[in-house]
Design a protein around this motif. Sequence first.
Motif, PDB file in Angstrom:
ATOM      1  N   ALA A  24      36.833  23.091  -9.906  1.00 25.88           N
ATOM      2  CA  ALA A  24      37.380  24.026 -10.897  1.00 25.88           C
ATOM      3  C   ALA A  24      37.904  23.271 -12.118  1.00 25.88           C
ATOM      4  O   ALA A  24      37.718  23.709 -13.258  1.00 25.88           O
ATOM      5  CB  ALA A  24      38.501  24.858 -10.273  1.00 25.88           C
ATOM      6  N   ARG A  27      34.982  22.336 -14.292  1.00 27.20           N
ATOM      7  CA  ARG A  27      34.471  23.490 -15.046  1.00 27.20           C
ATOM      8  C   ARG A  27      35.408  23.868 -16.185  1.00 27.20           C
ATOM      9  O   ARG A  27      34.947  24.260 -17.260  1.00 27.20           O
ATOM     10  CB  ARG A  27      34.262  24.676 -14.111  1.00 27.20           C
ATOM     11  N   GLU A  28      36.709  23.740 -15.972  1.00 25.51           N
ATOM     12  CA  GLU A  28      37.682  24.104 -17.003  1.00 25.51           C
ATOM     13  C   GLU A  28      37.807  23.048 -18.098  1.00 25.51           C
ATOM     14  O   GLU A  28      37.898  23.380 -19.271  1.00 25.51           O
ATOM     15  CB  GLU A  28      39.073  24.300 -16.375  1.00 25.51           C
ATOM     16  N   GLN A  29      37.855  21.786 -17.694  1.00 27.14           N
ATOM     17  CA  GLN A  29      38.224  20.729 -18.628  1.00 27.14           C
ATOM     18  C   GLN A  29      37.044  19.992 -19.266  1.00 27.14           C
ATOM     19  O   GLN A  29      37.172  19.503 -20.386  1.00 27.14           O
ATOM     20  CB  GLN A  29      39.128  19.708 -17.925  1.00 27.14           C
ATOM     21  N   GLU A  71      45.368  17.827 -15.343  1.00 32.64           N
ATOM     22  CA  GLU A  71      44.809  17.858 -16.704  1.00 32.64           C
ATOM     23  C   GLU A  71      45.396  16.730 -17.550  1.00 32.64           C
ATOM     24  O   GLU A  71      44.685  16.071 -18.302  1.00 32.64           O
ATOM     25  CB  GLU A  71      45.069  19.214 -17.382  1.00 32.64           C
TER      26      GLU A  71
END
Length: 179
Positions: A24, A27-29, A71
């Motif tokens: 995830a 996919r987000e970062q 992150e």
Amino acid sequence: MRRPDEDPCEAPGGGGTGPLRLDALYREQAPRLRRWLDVRLRSSEEANDLVQDAFARLLGSDARNGLRQPEAFLNRIVRNLLIDRSRRVANRMPHVPIDEVNAPAARATQEDGIEVAQMRERYRAAVAALPPRTREVFVLHRLEGLGYKEIATQLGISVRTVEWHMGEALLRIGRDLKQ
């Protein structure tokens, strides 16, 4: 304290980077990091490479198991990779292809031509000064392109003798050219 049914890679509250969270996180970062790097590097290929390297380092890091803000850790990895890349680029010699546009500024001068002609003459004199059999072996090998075995057969001598004559010729010519 962690419950027995919790994923040990998950930090409390779901902020860890367990296998599902890492997917995830990617996919987000990854798209955001690619855009950020693309602006700085002006190369989408290099940006993609650095993003892949960053996630590989994150995956290989022992610290990833207890991260509360993966992150931020990922951003630090990307910045460090960018710094490392900048250092490598700064130390790299520039590549300049040699063509008509980038031809060397120094052209052969008349003096260079005279020097080459003199060197050729010294070479011819050195070859001429060789003992007859040594000169014959040398000429057959270097000018006629014959192999040692062919020379041995043609002259009726052993390959070992051909090798000796070639060695002697090279020593004498080298010595004469150094004068």
